[in-house]
Design a protein around this motif. Structure first.
Motif, short mmCIF file in Angstrom:
data_model
loop_
_atom_site.label_atom_id
_atom_site.label_comp_id
_atom_site.label_asym_id
_atom_site.label_seq_id
_atom_site.Cartn_x
_atom_site.Cartn_y
_atom_site.Cartn_z
N ASP A 53 0.80 -1.22 0.00
CA ASP A 53 0.00 0.00 0.00
C ASP A 53 0.84 1.27 0.00
OD1 ASP A 53 -2.23 -1.56 0.00
OD2 ASP A 53 -2.84 -1.14 2.06
N TRP A 66 2.11 2.01 -3.40
CA TRP A 66 0.98 2.52 -4.19
C TRP A 66 0.78 4.02 -3.89
CZ3 TRP A 66 -4.72 1.16 -2.56
CH2 TRP A 66 -5.62 1.88 -3.36
N ARG A 67 0.78 4.35 -2.61
CA ARG A 67 0.56 5.74 -2.19
C ARG A 67 1.64 6.67 -2.75
NH1 ARG A 67 0.46 7.30 4.19
NH2 ARG A 67 -0.61 9.32 4.05
N TYR A 85 -5.03 6.78 -4.37
CA TYR A 85 -4.86 5.98 -3.16
C TYR A 85 -6.08 6.14 -2.26
CZ TYR A 85 -3.06 4.41 1.34
OH TYR A 85 -2.91 3.76 2.53
#
Length: 464
Positions: free
Chosen positions: A145, A148-149, A342
């Motif tokens: 994550d 991704w952010r 996100y």
């Protein structure tokens, strides 16, 4: 010579690189990177170097090495991806070639040690421990994550796709032979140490990946060792190789890359067809036929070359007077293939419109601005033989994170199309912090209501 930003200390360095030294204080607070905005993220990523300095002195020009003595940042970097993450990732169904490559550099050659089919963690760890193989994990932002952010914000910042690969190399080993890439590269050192050698480009700002033989590249121009929390940038075309020093723990780094096929040459290839299309509609000379048997000739005649040169000058003159460049593919491809915004949770705000339904008396504003592109192009409806221009809006709100940068995976475009008569009203929405629906430059109230309802249904505007 590249600039090296490093905490004050004994100044010892493995490579013969005279560099400016700047003291870095340990980062405080819960997050060492500023993830509030795309520009804030990039500023914090290359801190203490200023963004203006970076783009003036380093971007597409020369490497930048930022070495930090920052335990907070080092801990954060280590959280992005660890060797220990592979066990849980393999249990989710990873495949050799698609998700993972196993390789080793032997006598200057890349030796691929992939098995067939599904990756089993025990076998992967065995190759890592016994064969001293490097594990390359493709596009970890699909599963991690925080990557991704970070990459989603960087795609907004650069206006270009941002991919990543993780490289995990055991002590005393090297995964890849000397090579150069067709992307701008940012290296974040996550675990252990990595010894790097950079060489002068044989092809500056290369448009393709290529291996380079040791006897062709000469001595390293720069040589250094990265530790957790350090960052290295180098332009596409920079020849490089890296190994994990013997006697130490394994090394893990993530390569974050961008600006593939994003040159002025690519932009010309993308926009010239639309310019030719428009000019030919207005100028009969461009619609005249080419000479008989021109396509059968081995070499283009001098007369044909002169004619083409004249047309190019005509196109240049027309280009000077237009602000409506038609993007054939680049804008659409970027919107189709980039990461979605996100989010935490189910992401319903990206697929289900919320808040008040817009009406004629509403005031609306654009949302997810960095994830939306607007372009003008010929009607793509095959039943429309007139090929009239339309306004296209593409967005990435419904894009799939799990296929990001995976190349052959199926992707689809999400967005809307409107008649060219709607372009001014759309620009009003794009260029205003908020605007009254009544004030939109459309002929009828029905058109105004229909436009904002379409945008609201796609979650692109909200009522304020």
């Amino acid at each position: 010579m590249p600039k090296k930003v490093k905490p004050a200390g004994d100044g010892k360095e493995e490579g013969p690189v005279p560099c400016k030294q700047v003291k870095l204080e340990a980062a405080g607070g819960p997050s060492p990177l500023n993830l509030d905005s795309p520009s804030g993220l990039f500023e914090s990523l290359i801190s203490p170097v200023k963004t203006e300095t970076f783009f003036k002195e380093f971007w597409e020009q020369k490497p930048l090495l930022i070495q930090r003595d920052d335990p907070v940042l080092a801990t954060y970097y280590q959280s992005l991806f660890r060797l220990s993450d592979l066990k849980s990732l393999c249990s989710r169904g990873m495949y050799y070639g698609r998700d993972v490559n196993v390789c080793r550099c032997v006598n200057g050659k890349k030796k691929v040690l992939n098995k067939d089919g599904k990756v089993h963690f025990l076998q992967l760890r065995k190759d890592f421990d016994q064969k001293r193989a490097t594990i390359q994990f493709h596009q970890p932002q699909r599963f991690k994550d925080e990557l991704w952010r970070i990459q989603e914000k960087l795609e907004c910042y650069f206006g270009s796709l941002v991919g990543s690969n993780v490289y995990i190399t055991p002590a005393g080993s090297q995964g890849l032979p000397p090579h150069y890439d067709d992307v701008e590269v940012f290296i974040l050192q996550l675990e252990g140490e990595k010894h790097w050698r950079l060489y002068h480009p044989t092809v500056p700002l290369a448009r393709e990946y290529s291996l380079e033989a040791e006897d062709r590249i000469g001595r390293p121009a720069h040589e250094f060792t990265l530790k957790p929390g350090d960052l290295l940038y180098f332009p596409r075309g920079t020849v490089h190789q890296a190994d994990t020093p013997s006697g130490l723990a394994h090394s893990t780094h993530v390569t974050i890359s961008t600006y593939q096929s994003s040159s002025w040459g690519d932009f010309l290839l993308d926009t010239i067809p639309g310019l030719v299309f428009d000019t030919a509609k207005a100028d009969v000379e461009l619609r005249a036929g080419i000479p008989r048997q021109l396509l059968l000739q081995v070499e283009t005649t001098a007369a044909a070359t002169r004619k083409l040169s004249g047309f190019l000058r005509m196109l240049a003159d027309r280009l000077e007077g237009t602000r409506e460049l038609l993007s054939a593919d680049m804008k659409k491809d970027f919107a189709m293939n980039r990461l979605p915004p996100y989010y935490v949770g189910d992401g319903a705000e990206l697929s289900t419109p919320g808040g008040q339904l817009p009406g004629l008396d509403s005031t609306v504003r654009l949302q997810f601005r960095d994830h939306v592109v607007l372009t003008v192009g010929p009607d793509q409806d095959p039943s429309d033989e007139t090929r009239e221009k339309m306004v296209y809006i593409y967005h990435s709100l419904k894009n799939r994170r799990d296929t990001h940068m995976m190349g052959n995976e199926e992707t689809e475009s999400h967005g809307l199309r409107f008649p060219l008569s709607h372009i001014d009203a759309l620009k009003q929405i794009w260029n205003s912090s908020a605007i009254s629906v009544k004030d939109l430059k459309l002929t009828t109230d029905e058109e105004k209501q229909s436009l904002v309802l379409s945008l609201w249904t796609e979650c692109l505007i909200q009522v304020v």
